[in-house]
Write a protein that holds these residues in place. Structure first.
Motif, short mmCIF file in Angstrom:
data_model
loop_
_atom_site.label_atom_id
_atom_site.label_comp_id
_atom_site.label_asym_id
_atom_site.label_seq_id
_atom_site.Cartn_x
_atom_site.Cartn_y
_atom_site.Cartn_z
N GLU A 18 -11.91 -31.87 4.24
CA GLU A 18 -13.06 -32.78 4.18
C GLU A 18 -12.57 -34.21 4.26
OE1 GLU A 18 -13.95 -33.16 -0.49
OE2 GLU A 18 -14.43 -31.23 0.39
N PRO A 19 -13.44 -35.14 4.66
CA PRO A 19 -13.03 -36.55 4.75
C PRO A 19 -12.62 -37.10 3.39
CG PRO A 19 -15.14 -36.20 5.83
CD PRO A 19 -14.81 -34.94 5.10
N LYS A 20 -11.63 -37.99 3.38
CA LYS A 20 -11.19 -38.63 2.14
C LYS A 20 -11.86 -39.99 1.96
CE LYS A 20 -6.65 -36.45 1.66
NZ LYS A 20 -6.90 -35.20 2.19
N ALA A 21 -12.56 -40.46 2.99
CA ALA A 21 -13.25 -41.74 2.95
C ALA A 21 -14.48 -41.65 3.84
CB ALA A 21 -12.33 -42.86 3.44
N GLU A 22 -15.36 -42.61 3.72
CA GLU A 22 -16.53 -42.67 4.60
C GLU A 22 -16.08 -43.13 5.98
OE1 GLU A 22 -19.82 -41.90 4.11
OE2 GLU A 22 -19.05 -41.00 2.28
N PRO A 23 -16.66 -42.57 7.05
CA PRO A 23 -16.32 -43.05 8.40
C PRO A 23 -16.66 -44.53 8.53
CG PRO A 23 -17.61 -41.02 8.50
CD PRO A 23 -17.63 -41.49 7.08
N GLY A 24 -15.89 -45.22 9.33
CA GLY A 24 -16.18 -46.63 9.58
C GLY A 24 -17.28 -46.79 10.61
N ASP A 25 -17.53 -48.04 11.01
CA ASP A 25 -18.56 -48.34 12.00
C ASP A 25 -18.16 -47.92 13.41
OD1 ASP A 25 -19.89 -49.50 9.94
OD2 ASP A 25 -19.89 -51.52 10.76
N ARG A 26 -16.87 -47.76 13.66
CA ARG A 26 -16.37 -47.46 15.01
C ARG A 26 -15.79 -46.05 15.05
NH1 ARG A 26 -15.92 -52.25 17.96
NH2 ARG A 26 -16.17 -54.07 16.64
N ILE A 27 -16.09 -45.37 16.15
CA ILE A 27 -15.54 -44.05 16.42
C ILE A 27 -14.56 -44.23 17.57
CG2 ILE A 27 -16.05 -41.73 17.24
CD1 ILE A 27 -18.91 -42.19 16.07
N ARG A 28 -13.31 -43.78 17.39
CA ARG A 28 -12.31 -43.98 18.42
C ARG A 28 -11.43 -42.73 18.49
NH1 ARG A 28 -7.49 -46.68 18.40
NH2 ARG A 28 -7.76 -47.15 16.20
N THR A 29 -11.38 -42.13 19.68
CA THR A 29 -10.56 -40.93 19.91
C THR A 29 -9.89 -41.06 21.27
OG1 THR A 29 -12.13 -39.59 18.64
CG2 THR A 29 -10.58 -38.41 20.05
N ARG A 30 -8.60 -40.74 21.32
CA ARG A 30 -7.86 -40.77 22.58
C ARG A 30 -7.27 -39.40 22.82
NH1 ARG A 30 -2.64 -44.47 24.23
NH2 ARG A 30 -2.64 -43.90 26.44
N ILE A 31 -7.38 -38.91 24.05
CA ILE A 31 -6.83 -37.62 24.44
C ILE A 31 -5.95 -37.83 25.67
CG2 ILE A 31 -7.35 -35.29 25.25
CD1 ILE A 31 -9.97 -35.45 23.65
N THR A 32 -4.72 -37.29 25.61
CA THR A 32 -3.80 -37.40 26.73
C THR A 32 -3.18 -36.03 27.03
OG1 THR A 32 -1.92 -37.97 25.30
CG2 THR A 32 -3.18 -39.80 26.20
N SER A 33 -2.83 -35.83 28.28
CA SER A 33 -2.11 -34.63 28.71
C SER A 33 -1.19 -35.06 29.85
CB SER A 33 -3.07 -33.54 29.18
OG SER A 33 -2.35 -32.43 29.69
N ALA A 34 0.10 -35.18 29.57
CA ALA A 34 1.05 -35.68 30.56
C ALA A 34 1.10 -34.81 31.81
CB ALA A 34 2.43 -35.80 29.93
N ASP A 35 1.08 -33.48 31.63
CA ASP A 35 1.22 -32.60 32.79
C ASP A 35 -0.01 -32.60 33.70
OD1 ASP A 35 -0.17 -31.17 30.80
OD2 ASP A 35 0.55 -29.24 31.53
#
Length: 118
Positions: free
Chosen positions: A53-70
């Motif tokens: 479960e989350p340890k803090a409240e989510p902030g105002d911004r959602i940021r996710t990065r996904i990479t796949s070199a191949d």
């Protein structure tokens, strides 16, 4: 206050490996969906946040990065959500498939396990 991004890894249906940079207090899981040659689609959980479960409240911004070199895949999604109302984000990403033709891969970022919520 939300915490800094964490890093995780996962693999899709075809064995391609991915790195996921995510906000631990918002992201619950990432799913990847691909079209099969038969016309059906295949969805797999690419990454699940190991925190129960989350340890803090989510902030105002959602940021996710996904990479796949191949696959030469690299994108980052960032959005502002001051009411913490965003539950799911879908991204359709075009890559070159194994046959050299463009292939659309869909990533779904979820803030809660929607199957558990039902």
């Amino acid at each position: 206050m939300a915490r800094h991004n964490r890093d995780g890894v996962g693999a899709d249906q075809q064995g391609h490996e991915y790195a996921v940079s995510y906000q631990p207090d918002w992201l619950k899981l990432v799913k990847v969906t691909r079209q099969l040659e038969s016309g059906r689609q295949s969805t797999k959980t690419l990454f699940r946040n190991p925190a129960a479960e989350p340890k803090a409240e989510p902030g105002d911004r959602i940021r996710t990065r996904i990479t796949s070199a191949d696959q030469s895949l690299d994108f980052e999604v960032a959005l502002i959500d001051p009411r913490a109302a965003v539950k799911r984000v879908r991204i359709a990403y075009e890559i070159l498939g194994e046959n050299g033709r463009p292939e659309e891969v869909e990533f779904t970022l979820e803030s809660e396990d929607l199957l558990e919520a039902e």
